[in-house]
Design an enzyme around this catalytic site. Structure first.
Site, short mmCIF file in Angstrom:
data_model
loop_
_atom_site.label_atom_id
_atom_site.label_comp_id
_atom_site.label_asym_id
_atom_site.label_seq_id
_atom_site.Cartn_x
_atom_site.Cartn_y
_atom_site.Cartn_z
N HIS A 272 -4.28 1.16 -15.74
CA HIS A 272 -3.68 0.82 -14.44
C HIS A 272 -4.49 -0.27 -13.74
CE1 HIS A 272 -3.21 1.65 -10.00
NE2 HIS A 272 -1.96 1.40 -10.36
N GLU B 256 -3.67 -3.58 -15.23
CA GLU B 256 -2.38 -4.05 -14.71
C GLU B 256 -2.56 -4.77 -13.37
OE1 GLU B 256 0.54 -2.57 -11.70
OE2 GLU B 256 0.31 -0.97 -13.18
N HIS B 257 -3.38 -4.21 -12.50
CA HIS B 257 -3.66 -4.85 -11.21
C HIS B 257 -4.40 -6.18 -11.39
CE1 HIS B 257 -2.97 -1.89 -7.75
NE2 HIS B 257 -2.43 -1.30 -8.81
N GLU C 253 -5.22 3.39 -3.15
CA GLU C 253 -3.99 3.94 -3.75
C GLU C 253 -4.21 5.39 -4.19
OE1 GLU C 253 -0.73 2.72 -7.24
OE2 GLU C 253 -2.62 1.61 -7.06
#
Length: 419
Positions: free
Chosen positions: A48, A51-52, A128
């Site tokens: 993840h 991905e960022h 997040e």
């Protein structure tokens, strides 16, 4: 004649297009066949975070320039990570497809993973994670997943933990990309006003240098089930009750989808009618299925007040138990119609068709014609639904509860009701 064509480049990258000549836009993206279950426990959350970070600048573009270029032409750019896939995608007017493809290929292959940007983005992801933890109807699904698959990669959260993500070094991201972003494990998919041969030419120039190594296979999933409870001062108790489901290759996959729809997939479903409309015990209740390569989950989510918990759980268990005994042909037909309508309505969206095409090739190694999907849905009859319900109840249940849990029955009592 099918609108879908697939070409495999020499390095193993599959290029798939679904031509829609009557629209003005193109949706295109790169679907990578790796996600959270491809991580080691020590770097949970790295997929993840990668991905960022791919949005944070390349050798040719700053982070702002990436956003500026796509928005200069009115386009959209986004990404997501799941437990088995990572996707980077864009939607633009058809004449801007080359630009979108260039931006995506630049991000995926030439991101600098700048150290200062990594410090900032780790903080963004930590925010997040914190937001998810403060959102009970979100974090409950992480607890459900980890209880169903304890100590396994597929049971770990997509976002990772704050402790691990906050300490992930740049080298962890570089190693993950190098070991998992090979051409054979990726699909470049496009749907809309696009010519296949033109897309293949663009893809060869943009992605021809991608390494040809395939990613390692993840560890196998082994459903266990069990009980998770956290007493928290909330207005509602959030409950997920689930079972060992079926994988995407299982012959009962569509039967479980029909069962989920008739049990809790809409306003006419059994759970919505009995639990909300007749008894007023919840605002939200629904069922869901999640299929992986080698297994899956079937679950029911409900949010209810502290005083309603004692009545809610027996009613839900009773409806699950009854559906395998007295389900009617009319209910099955209505659920089939809902699934077929959703499948066919999605054909009107370039993004839905692009995503579906990319996912199908990753999962099945081929595009699956919509006629085949509809035929499989139509093939689900009452007997298939009864079999699916019986198969679920044969597994050990998973219970995850968060909130005022004092009046929630014991795990053994819930399991007894479902036996």
């Amino acid at each position: 004649m099918s609108s879908i064509r697939v070409t495999t480049l020499p390095n193993g990258l599959r290029v798939a297009t679904d031509t829609m000549p009557d629209v003005q836009s193109v949706s295109l993206g790169c679907w990578v066949g790796v996600g959270t279950r491809n991580e080691a426990a020590s770097v949970n959350g790295v997929a993840h975070l990668v991905e960022h970070m791919l949005f944070k600048g390349t050798r040719r573009r700053s982070a702002f320039r990436i956003s500026e270029e796509i928005e200069n032409v009115g386009g959209q750019l986004n990404a997501y990570t799941t437990r088995e896939q990572t996707a980077y995608y864009a939607k633009v007017l058809h004449e801007d497809a080359p630009l979108a493809l260039d931006i995506l290929s630049d991000m995926i292959q030439h991101s600098t993973l700048d150290a200062e940007e990594l410090v900032r983005e780790r903080t963004v992801v930590l925010q997040e994670i914190g937001q998810s933890a403060d959102t009970p109807d979100d974090i409950i699904f992480d607890h459900f997943q980890s209880t169903a698959y304890p100590g396994q990669a597929i049971g770990r959260p997509v976002l990772g933990s704050a402790e691990i993500v906050g300490a992930l070094p740049r080298e962890a991201l570089v190693d993950y990309i190098g070991g998992h972003y090979g051409a054979p494990g990726m699909v470049l998919s496009a749907a809309g006003r696009i010519e296949h041969d033109r897309m293949v030419d663009l893809a060869f120039k943009a992605f021809g240098d991608l390494p040809s190594g395939a990613p390692p296979k993840p560890e196998s999933a082994s459903y266990t089930g069990g009980d998770f409870r956290e007493d928290r001062d909330l207005e509602q108790m959030h409950l997920v009750l689930g079972f060992d489901g079926v994988g995407v290759h299982d012959p009962d996959f569509y039967a479980h989808s029909v069962l989920s729809t008739l049990l809790g997939g809409g306003m006419s479903s059994r759970l919505f009618q009995e639990v909300r409309e007749k008894r007023g015990l919840v605002y939200s209740i629904y069922t869901f299925t999640g299929g992986y390569h080698d297994g899956g989950l079937f679950g029911v989510y409900a949010g209810t007040g502290e005083d309603e918990v004692a009545e809610l759980v027996p009613v839900v268990c009773d409806e699950i138990a009854k559906v395998g005994a007295d389900v009617t042909e009319d209910e099955v037909a209505r659920a089939r119609a809902q699934l077929k309508a959703g499948t066919l309505m999605a054909l009107e969206s370039t993004m839905s068709r692009c995503e579906q095409l990319g996912q199908q090739i990753l999962i099945y190694d081929r595009p699956v014609p919509v006629e085949e999907i509809v035929a499989k849905i139509d093939g689900v009859d009452r007997d298939a639904v009864v079999k699916a319900a019986s198969r679920l109840r044969a597994s050990r249940p998973t219970v995850a509860a968060l909130g005022p849990i004092a009046k929630l029955e014991s795990y053994d009592r819930i399991a007894e009701r479902l036996a």
